[in-house]
Design an enzyme around this catalytic site. Structure first.
Site, PDB file in Angstrom:
ATOM      1  N   ASP A   1       0.857  -1.181   0.000  1.00 31.85           N
ATOM      2  CA  ASP A   1       0.000   0.000   0.000  1.00 31.85           C
ATOM      3  C   ASP A   1       0.896   1.234   0.000  1.00 31.85           C
ATOM      4  OD1 ASP A   1      -2.399   1.397   0.090  1.00 31.85           O
ATOM      5  OD2 ASP A   1      -2.465   1.402   2.280  1.00 31.85           O
TER       6      ASP A   1
ATOM      7  N   HIS B   1      -3.461  14.145   0.296  1.00 33.66           N
ATOM      8  CA  HIS B   1      -3.739  13.264   1.435  1.00 33.66           C
ATOM      9  C   HIS B   1      -2.601  13.321   2.459  1.00 33.66           C
ATOM     10  CE1 HIS B   1      -5.035   9.801   3.777  1.00 33.66           C
ATOM     11  NE2 HIS B   1      -3.887   9.196   3.534  1.00 33.66           N
TER      12      HIS B   1
ATOM     13  N   GLU C   1     -10.681   4.010   3.032  1.00 40.59           N
ATOM     14  CA  GLU C   1      -9.756   4.772   2.201  1.00 40.59           C
ATOM     15  C   GLU C   1     -10.015   4.382   0.762  1.00 40.59           C
ATOM     16  OE1 GLU C   1      -5.697   4.132   3.544  1.00 40.59           O
ATOM     17  OE2 GLU C   1      -5.909   5.696   5.080  1.00 40.59           O
TER      18      GLU C   1
ATOM     19  N   GLU D   1      -9.025   3.932  -2.847  1.00 42.49           N
ATOM     20  CA  GLU D   1      -7.744   3.770  -3.525  1.00 42.49           C
ATOM     21  C   GLU D   1      -7.929   3.065  -4.870  1.00 42.49           C
ATOM     22  OE1 GLU D   1      -4.600   2.190  -1.118  1.00 42.49           O
ATOM     23  OE2 GLU D   1      -5.323   3.153   0.720  1.00 42.49           O
TER      24      GLU D   1
ATOM     25  N   ASP E   1      -9.229   0.423   1.498  1.00 43.46           N
ATOM     26  CA  ASP E   1      -8.275   0.034   2.530  1.00 43.46           C
ATOM     27  C   ASP E   1      -8.837   0.473   3.891  1.00 43.46           C
ATOM     28  OD1 ASP E   1      -5.839  -0.829   3.661  1.00 43.46           O
ATOM     29  OD2 ASP E   1      -5.052   1.211   3.607  1.00 43.46           O
TER      30      ASP E   1
ATOM     31  N   ARG F   1      -8.551   4.063  12.968  1.00 39.47           N
ATOM     32  CA  ARG F   1      -7.596   5.140  13.236  1.00 39.47           C
ATOM     33  C   ARG F   1      -7.044   5.130  14.650  1.00 39.47           C
ATOM     34  NH1 ARG F   1      -6.146   6.059   8.161  1.00 39.47           N
ATOM     35  NH2 ARG F   1      -7.900   6.758   6.859  1.00 39.47           N
TER      36      ARG F   1
ATOM     37  N   GLN G   1      -4.582   2.223  14.856  1.00 33.59           N
ATOM     38  CA  GLN G   1      -3.436   2.634  14.045  1.00 33.59           C
ATOM     39  C   GLN G   1      -2.554   3.649  14.777  1.00 33.59           C
ATOM     40  OE1 GLN G   1      -4.685   4.343  10.279  1.00 33.59           O
ATOM     41  NE2 GLN G   1      -2.590   4.783   9.630  1.00 33.59           N
TER      42      GLN G   1
ATOM     43  N   LYS H   1      -4.933  -1.782  10.015  1.00 27.08           N
ATOM     44  CA  LYS H   1      -5.234  -1.967   8.594  1.00 27.08           C
ATOM     45  C   LYS H   1      -5.514  -3.431   8.244  1.00 27.08           C
ATOM     46  CE  LYS H   1      -3.781   2.197   6.951  1.00 27.08           C
ATOM     47  NZ  LYS H   1      -4.515   3.034   5.990  1.00 27.08           N
TER      48      LYS H   1
ATOM     49  N   THR I   1      -9.298  -5.557   3.612  1.00 29.88           N
ATOM     50  CA  THR I   1      -9.069  -4.677   2.473  1.00 29.88           C
ATOM     51  C   THR I   1      -9.955  -5.201   1.349  1.00 29.88           C
ATOM     52  OG1 THR I   1      -6.759  -4.392   3.153  1.00 29.88           O
ATOM     53  CG2 THR I   1      -7.319  -3.746   0.898  1.00 29.88           C
TER      54      THR I   1
ATOM     55  N   GLU J   1      -9.635  12.646   6.874  1.00 22.66           N
ATOM     56  CA  GLU J   1      -9.443  13.972   6.285  1.00 22.66           C
ATOM     57  C   GLU J   1     -10.728  14.803   6.300  1.00 22.66           C
ATOM     58  OE1 GLU J   1      -7.060  14.448   2.561  1.00 22.66           O
ATOM     59  OE2 GLU J   1      -7.112  12.267   2.627  1.00 22.66           O
TER      60      GLU J   1
END
Lengths: 417, 417
Positions: free
Chosen positions: B121, B128, B194, B196, B228, B232, B235, B248, B252, B353
């Protein structure tokens, strides 16, 4: 002395492979397809041949290029196979039938024993983590603030896992020279090894289900030696904020022999006391420290003798942590311990620690010195453990020679494609 | 209009799958073995059936549960297959023979299209990375010091990659509550997605050999959408010093359709200018920006519309970086872009974000608000791109519903084994 204490196969004095060990591997006779075998003394016993002759159950497990099918078969199958192989090698009445299936290890090629699914590398030696903290963050607390609460780990590159004996090409990459504002491209100047011990998963688990520490032996098939080759300059430039990547992913070497969990029963000891006490999901009633004596040789000279029994986080704790979020297990998942280092100066498991990041070169018995590895260097890691009946068993070794880097003026594919 | 511009198969207005696209996937009819197919309009074309009927070459490529064998066959085989499938679907003279091999997509199950070897990844959106830097390191430079020199990345868990539609169980783990001295165990309180885009490797490369950026199309088979999923709080507690791990590795998600590289020719655009200029191994002559318009839906309401064309690091640069140290490629290696975010407030690819780490909840069109994901939420990511002949092609979608966490009072295996 029990029947299993000796074998009719001659086991040389000091061999890692008495009949109490019986580690599994994959071997190939010249110009023949790979198959599964077991080490006994200086020989390998051809399990595919035994199965074909009707002496061993397990259709398809052993006439295979990897251990994966056998590993997936589960603890009952592992126990049955180990009992039967022990009987065949211990009872001289089987000699006539079994002996044709013995090959000298020196006459065959030993291959990567299993197909690696995911590879996770931990960081579970307190001495290693503390020393690395002092080297890279002088003046700060040596341990990261989460270190005593969880077995820190990250995913490595499964496709780069190779068997002992595979040459390791010095990797190229981005390096930041001291004082420079921008990185340069070139071969690593700080190539290192890391002596580690890994376990491999036989029986998987479904997505969404945590595996408890107490379920370790229902999933783990066995243990291997690991050399987690590392390029310290590539690693230090890339590592923030996402952790190790190209500084590790160029090669990871495994011993060709996988010691079954059952072979290490006599090596189990109480692990170090954990303070603060870990969260409940990390608690493990059974003692899963392992009394493994590692030895690291550089060009046939002893560099260090780290003891695995001092590792702070145990294998079942690592397994429980890695799956507590519901991550599934697959047959072939490899979990490595992180560098095995003890408190003494002769117990450090990598050159980063031994040489304080290259600033205090080590002198070898022959008078040569090393800050980091040079081209042509051969690193060999071995380990022994107490076996049943007062015996000593071992892992054999994981070994690799450093090959020179690809030329720097070739920015891309070395074959020029 | 060329022959290939329309198909005798009806393609609904707005479909992502006109005959210019022809993405590959794996599907199963009820109670039948999985096989390879191609999307056309609302249908899937059964390639295994076509091959068996002698209408398509490729023994064994399509009567398979994954795309891996076909992906490994290489660019010439991919081109031949795509040309032939285009001909079969464009020329009405083939209708009688081909039509029996069409199934409605709604009538089959779409499975994970390929077996993932290694999963990497990246972190390649400048917007970002800058926003995340401002959120987590206010007052410091928003970008890590290496970010403009290399496409930062890390290895994720290949075994946790699932196909669109798979429920995502809210993961449990260690969290550090604000102001607390020690972590607690529990379900994540900050579950995120996320958005992606990933590419998958068809043709591998040997250990020790770097793959140049210009060799991208000799190795990459196609592109997929990726979610993904990220926790948080897990993490942020675990991430120092080894990077993302359990925050994570719980899941996925991938789109079921893999767009061949050839389908995206018309979507290729110049990427953003790179300053400082990258090191030579990261330079790429051909333009490999991709004009993909992503859309993120939460419970069928539009959350954001990030543009992939603004990504700072391109796919060939990611590939060159990941292999420059000699790491080998294998068929099925998945490389994801990292969160796709643009500069605008409606172009952010994750809730971290959008909500500034949960401190500024977003309001959806129906008046509900979200700081992070709640149980039952459905996240759907779609993307479209310019196709040949002025058409629009697309990825379909990658979708997942959040399932409640396992009970907190069960510290281990939810089945209580």
């Amino acid at each position: 002395m029990t029947t299993a204490a000796t074998s009719w196969v001659e086991v040389p004095e000091g061999s890692h492979f008495p009949v109490q060990n019986l580690p599994y591997g994959v071997f190939a006779r010249p110009r023949q397809a790979p198959r599964v075998g077991v080490a006994i003394g200086a020989h390998v016993l051809d399990l595919a041949g035994l199965a074909q002759a009707g002496l061993l159950p397990g259709p398809g497990w052993f006439a295979a290029p990897t251990l994966n099918a056998f590993m997936a078969a589960g603890p009952a199958a592992w126990r049955t196979a180990r009992d039967r192989i022990t009987e065949l090698l211990a009872d001289a009445r089987h000699r006539r039938q079994v002996e044709p299936h013995l090959e000298r290890q020196a006459a065959v090629e030993l291959l990567l024993p299993f197909e690696v699914a995911d590879y996770v590398d931990f960081y579970s030696s307190r001495d290693h983590a503390s020393t690395v903290g002092q080297i890279f963050r002088p003046g700060s607390p040596p341990l990261p603030r989460n270190w005593l609460h969880l077995p820190a780990g990250y995913h490595g590159r499964a496709g780069s896992v190779v068997v002992s004996g595979t040459p390791v090409t010095r990797p190229r990459g981005q390096l930041l020279p001291a004082g420079a504002a921008a990185p340069v491209f070139g071969p690593t100047r700080r190539l290192d090894f890391e002596a580690e011990v890994g376990f491999v998963i036989g029986v998987g688990s479904p997505l969404g289900a945590a595996v408890a520490a107490g379920e370790f032996t229902q999933h783990a098939f066995g243990f291997v030696l690991v050399n987690d080759w590392s390029a310290r300059d590539i690693q230090s430039w890339e590592t923030q904020p996402l952790g190790p990547f190209l500084g590790k992913s160029f090669a990871t070497s495994l011993s060709p022999w996988v010691l079954p969990v059952a072979a290490l029963e006599a090596a189990r000891v109480a692990p170090p006391r954990q303070d603060p006490p870990p969260l409940p999901y990390l608690r493990c009633e059974q003692p899963w420290g392992l009394d493994l004596a590692l030895q690291i040789m550089l060009n046939d000279q002893i560099l260090a003798r780290p003891a695995f029994r001092g590792m702070y986080w145990t294998s079942p704790q690592q397994l429980a942590h890695a799956t507590v979020n519901g991550a599934p297990l697959r047959t072939g998942d490899l979990f490595a311990s992180g560098t095995v280092s003890g408190p003494g100066p002769d117990e450090r498991g990598c050159l980063l620690e031994m040489t304080w990041d290259g600033t205090r070169p080590v002198m070898l018995p022959d008078g040569t010195t090393r800050a980091y590895l040079e081209d042509g260097d051969v690193v060999r890691i071995t380990a022994t453990a107490p076996g049943p009946d007062g015996t000593t068993i071992g892992f054999g070794s994981v070994e690799g020679r450093v090959a020179p880097a690809q030329p720097v003026d070739n920015p891309g594919h070395p074959q020029g494609a």
